[in-house]
Design a protein around this motif. Structure first.
Motif, PDB file in Angstrom:
ATOM      1  N   ASN A 413     -33.699 -27.672 -18.535  1.00 32.36           N
ATOM      2  CA  ASN A 413     -32.854 -28.870 -18.651  1.00 32.36           C
ATOM      3  C   ASN A 413     -33.652 -30.147 -18.900  1.00 32.36           C
ATOM      4  O   ASN A 413     -33.118 -31.248 -18.803  1.00 32.36           O
ATOM      5  CB  ASN A 413     -31.985 -29.034 -17.400  1.00 32.36           C
ATOM      6  CG  ASN A 413     -32.810 -29.268 -16.142  1.00 32.36           C
ATOM      7  OD1 ASN A 413     -34.027 -29.077 -16.161  1.00 32.36           O
ATOM      8  ND2 ASN A 413     -32.164 -29.680 -15.066  1.00 32.36           N
ATOM      9  N   LYS A 414     -34.935 -30.015 -19.190  1.00 32.41           N
ATOM     10  CA  LYS A 414     -35.728 -31.199 -19.516  1.00 32.41           C
ATOM     11  C   LYS A 414     -36.913 -30.804 -20.391  1.00 32.41           C
ATOM     12  O   LYS A 414     -37.303 -29.631 -20.453  1.00 32.41           O
ATOM     13  CB  LYS A 414     -36.214 -31.898 -18.245  1.00 32.41           C
ATOM     14  CG  LYS A 414     -37.034 -31.025 -17.308  1.00 32.41           C
ATOM     15  CD  LYS A 414     -37.372 -31.782 -16.030  1.00 32.41           C
ATOM     16  CE  LYS A 414     -38.152 -30.888 -15.061  1.00 32.41           C
ATOM     17  NZ  LYS A 414     -38.461 -31.616 -13.798  1.00 32.41           N
ATOM     18  N   SER A 415     -37.463 -31.780 -21.086  1.00 36.47           N
ATOM     19  CA  SER A 415     -38.597 -31.549 -21.996  1.00 36.47           C
ATOM     20  C   SER A 415     -39.791 -31.023 -21.200  1.00 36.47           C
ATOM     21  O   SER A 415     -39.966 -31.358 -20.029  1.00 36.47           O
ATOM     22  CB  SER A 415     -38.973 -32.845 -22.707  1.00 36.47           C
ATOM     23  OG  SER A 415     -37.899 -33.276 -23.498  1.00 36.47           O
ATOM     24  N   LEU A 417     -39.075 -28.047 -22.488  1.00 35.58           N
ATOM     25  CA  LEU A 417     -38.223 -26.876 -22.672  1.00 35.58           C
ATOM     26  C   LEU A 417     -36.754 -27.253 -22.487  1.00 35.58           C
ATOM     27  O   LEU A 417     -36.045 -26.701 -21.652  1.00 35.58           O
ATOM     28  CB  LEU A 417     -38.623 -25.781 -21.673  1.00 35.58           C
ATOM     29  CG  LEU A 417     -40.031 -25.206 -21.844  1.00 35.58           C
ATOM     30  CD1 LEU A 417     -40.372 -24.269 -20.706  1.00 35.58           C
ATOM     31  CD2 LEU A 417     -40.145 -24.476 -23.186  1.00 35.58           C
ATOM     32  N   LEU A 418     -36.317 -28.224 -23.269  1.00 34.62           N
ATOM     33  CA  LEU A 418     -34.931 -28.689 -23.178  1.00 34.62           C
ATOM     34  C   LEU A 418     -34.047 -27.794 -24.051  1.00 34.62           C
ATOM     35  O   LEU A 418     -33.907 -27.993 -25.247  1.00 34.62           O
ATOM     36  CB  LEU A 418     -34.830 -30.150 -23.623  1.00 34.62           C
ATOM     37  CG  LEU A 418     -33.432 -30.774 -23.562  1.00 34.62           C
ATOM     38  CD1 LEU A 418     -32.864 -30.715 -22.153  1.00 34.62           C
ATOM     39  CD2 LEU A 418     -33.482 -32.220 -24.057  1.00 34.62           C
ATOM     40  N   LEU A 419     -33.435 -26.804 -23.416  1.00 38.12           N
ATOM     41  CA  LEU A 419     -32.569 -25.868 -24.131  1.00 38.12           C
ATOM     42  C   LEU A 419     -31.115 -25.969 -23.689  1.00 38.12           C
ATOM     43  O   LEU A 419     -30.222 -25.478 -24.393  1.00 38.12           O
ATOM     44  CB  LEU A 419     -33.053 -24.427 -23.921  1.00 38.12           C
ATOM     45  CG  LEU A 419     -34.471 -24.090 -24.382  1.00 38.12           C
ATOM     46  CD1 LEU A 419     -34.781 -22.630 -24.084  1.00 38.12           C
ATOM     47  CD2 LEU A 419     -34.639 -24.376 -25.857  1.00 38.12           C
ATOM     48  N   SER A 420     -30.867 -26.533 -22.521  1.00 41.14           N
ATOM     49  CA  SER A 420     -29.499 -26.591 -22.004  1.00 41.14           C
ATOM     50  C   SER A 420     -28.603 -27.378 -22.957  1.00 41.14           C
ATOM     51  O   SER A 420     -28.996 -28.407 -23.498  1.00 41.14           O
ATOM     52  CB  SER A 420     -29.477 -27.248 -20.617  1.00 41.14           C
ATOM     53  OG  SER A 420     -29.997 -28.552 -20.659  1.00 41.14           O
ATOM     54  N   GLY A 421     -27.403 -26.852 -23.171  1.00 38.96           N
ATOM     55  CA  GLY A 421     -26.458 -27.500 -24.071  1.00 38.96           C
ATOM     56  C   GLY A 421     -26.602 -27.079 -25.517  1.00 38.96           C
ATOM     57  O   GLY A 421     -25.830 -27.506 -26.371  1.00 38.96           O
ATOM     58  N   THR A 422     -27.581 -26.211 -25.805  1.00 38.47           N
ATOM     59  CA  THR A 422     -27.797 -25.772 -27.186  1.00 38.47           C
ATOM     60  C   THR A 422     -27.279 -24.345 -27.386  1.00 38.47           C
ATOM     61  O   THR A 422     -27.052 -23.598 -26.426  1.00 38.47           O
ATOM     62  CB  THR A 422     -29.292 -25.802 -27.548  1.00 38.47           C
ATOM     63  OG1 THR A 422     -29.988 -24.809 -26.762  1.00 38.47           O
ATOM     64  CG2 THR A 422     -29.885 -27.173 -27.254  1.00 38.47           C
TER      65      THR A 422
END
Length: 554
Positions: A413-415, A417-422
């Protein structure tokens, strides 16, 4: 350094390390974060067991674990009590329409349990058709099947096909001469069933029962829709994490750790039982279907037909409801129409079907590639790294989907490795959740291919990689594609992790069905469910066509 002193690059070791790194990133890392959040105080950063103390000292929470065990134990027992005799009768007695009945059983198993819950609400809910009939004819005040009984009804009817599929396969491999020998010694058919047949298939019964147990205890959709005040662990976890009044991440993580511990213990029990009681039989004289006579024939047909009817009834109700005329999707009126389909499939902003197919297809392609590679590495290139890979890839098989979804939001959920919502996090979730099944089937296929075939290709000048791509993969493809179709069906039916990870841009059919039911838009939910059911049926027919089989084995 001289040229001949250089060691050749081991491409298989590189592939193993890369795949291992991917699975550590998407399985081990998120689960370790869940464990960390459950034992670390967010304010002081110190070690604490307060979240676990909160769970075990407050009845509101620990009763959820007790409820889960109650529902799961009763549902598993009923599934075995139904699945075992159905499998025996379908193998022993000539049942008219056997092939169609088997397809119905498989469809009822592949359909998501929460669709069954929605359908039974239509029948036995407070305003259900059957409920109104019972109350008006018998003057009763029946208030529906919500709670414990409703969950058990749905999960038992949805799970017994799994027991049936396993036991049916075991009976197919059983040598019937043992049964005939018992008959010649004077044993009745009932005595032979309990003293010969059941003991022989008991390892399979126990294995399938444990699989049902793990499936039921991890189910989220059914208790959420039909449980009402009867909370189970997956519902508690979801509510705690997604609470609108401020969920507690640490406590939600502790709940996840508890359910993971339970499922791991169950998995280890399954492995111990499988190793201790497993044996192999060669069907030198397989069981042959015989035509029963008189009351036995009538009883067998009635039992099989009635059970299969109850299992497939949710799909019938869903399809029927989807064509009923309604107002706004909530109030049904007399007559039939395409209102529900116009409001869903033909709506201007409807992308859920495209999302389902698009995300599912991408996931299946990745599953096929990784599944083939992992199975090949674990069988042909066995070493410490591939053993670790084999173990870690089995973890998603025992981790509830809701737990995996929450762990992904913790981890990504954060850089950087920000993948949430994708869409990517949805695809990763599908791949990780369903790949164990493809690995298992692919491993079985590779085990049947003699290594001498690869050796022959290499002796003719082909490289190891070339022999793998040009010889092994083509020989594996029919079985791999068949396994991929089954993975596809379960992928498009995924709810537990999707309901936590989705956004409006990545919403799938299962999420749409769930949200429509929660809103009371039963017409819309029925239309979406019908599309999902028809997709599963078409996929199943393709499976039979590709494999040339007329039955399903897991």
């Amino acid at each position: 350094m001289k040229e001949h002193d250089k060691k050749p690059i081991n491409i298989w070791k590189i592939i193993t390390i890369v795949i291992l790194a991917v699975f550590f990133l998407f399985i081990a890392y998120p689960l370790l974060l869940v464990l960390k959040k459950s034992i670390i105080d967010p304010n002081s950063g110190s070690f604490t067991l307060s979240y676990f103390q909160k769970f075990f000292t407050k009845k509101f929470y620990w009763i959820g674990l007790i409820n889960s065990f109650k529902v799961t134990i009763v549902s598993t027992l009923i599934a075995v009590v139904i699945g075992l005799p159905i499998a025996y009768l379908m193998r022993k007695v000539k049942i008219k329409g056997n092939g169609i009945l088997e397809i119905f059983i498989i469809i009822s198993y592949l359909s998501p349990p929460f669709i069954g819950a929605y359908a039974w609400i239509q029948l036995l809910g407070r305003s259900g058709v059957v409920t109104k009939f019972i109350n008006s004819v018998f003057g009763m005040n029946f208030n529906g099947i919500y709670g414990f009984l409703g969950i058990v009804l749905v999960m038992s009817l949805q799970s017994f096909p799994l027991v049936y599929i396993y036991i049916s396969g075991a009976l197919k491999n059983m040598d019937n001469s043992l049964n005939e020998a018992a008959e010649s010694l004077g044993y009745t058919s009932v005595e032979r069933l309990f003293k010969i047949i059941i003991p022989l298939v008991m390892p399979t019964v126990l294995a399938s029962a444990l699989l049902v147990f793990m499936r039921v205890i991890a189910d989220f959709g059914t208790p959420m829709l039909i449980g009402e005040g009867y909370k189970t662990m997956p519902v508690l976890i979801y509510n705690q994490y997604m609470s609108e009044v401020g969920g507690d991440d640490g406590f939600a993580a502790a709940l996840c750790v508890i359910i993971i511990a339970v499922t791991i213990i169950l998995f280890l029990i399954q492995r111990i039982i499988a190793k201790r009681y497993s044996f192999s039989m060669t069907a030198l004289k397989p069981m042959i279907q015989e035509k029963a006579k008189g009351i036995k024939n009538i009883t067998a047909h009635l039992f099989v037909y009635f059970t299969v009817f109850l299992a497939i009834l949710p799909q019938i109700v869903v399809i029927y409801t989807s064509f009923k005329k309604n107002r706004g999707g909530q109030v049904f009126v007399k007559g039939f129409s395409l209102d529900s389909y116009k409001a869903t499939l033909l709506s201007k902003n409807n992308s859920v079907i495209l999302n389902t197919y698009k995300l599912g297809i991408i996931a299946i392609i990745i599953i096929i590639v990784l599944g083939v590679l992992i199975s090949y590495l674990t069988v042909r290139k066995s070493n410490i790294l591939t053993s670790i890979l084999d173990t870690i890839t089995m973890f998603p098989f025992i981790i509830p989907g809701s737990v995996l979804g929450i762990s992904y939001l913790f981890a990504f959920n954060k850089s950087p490795l920000l993948l949430s919502g994708t869409a990517l996090i949805m695809i990763v979730s599908f791949v990780i959740r369903r790949i164990p099944y493809t690995i298992r089937s692919s491993t079985a296929i590779i085990g049947q291919i003699s290594p001498s075939i690869e050796e022959a290709a290499i002796s003719l000048g082909e490289t190891e990689v070339g022999a793998f791509t040009k010889v092994v993969i083509p020989m594996m493809m029919p079985g791999v594609i068949a396994g991929a179709i089954m993975s596809w069906i379960t992928t498009i039916s995924e709810l537990s992790s999707s309901i936590i990870l989705y956004t409006t841009k990545t919403q799938t059919l299962t999420v749409s069905i769930y949200t429509e039911v929660i809103r009371g838009n039963y017409g819309n939910a029925a239309a979406y469910s019908t599309v999902l059911t028809l997709t599963s049926i078409v996929s199943l027919l393709i499976f039979f066509k590709v494999t040339g089989k007329k039955e399903l084995s897991i």
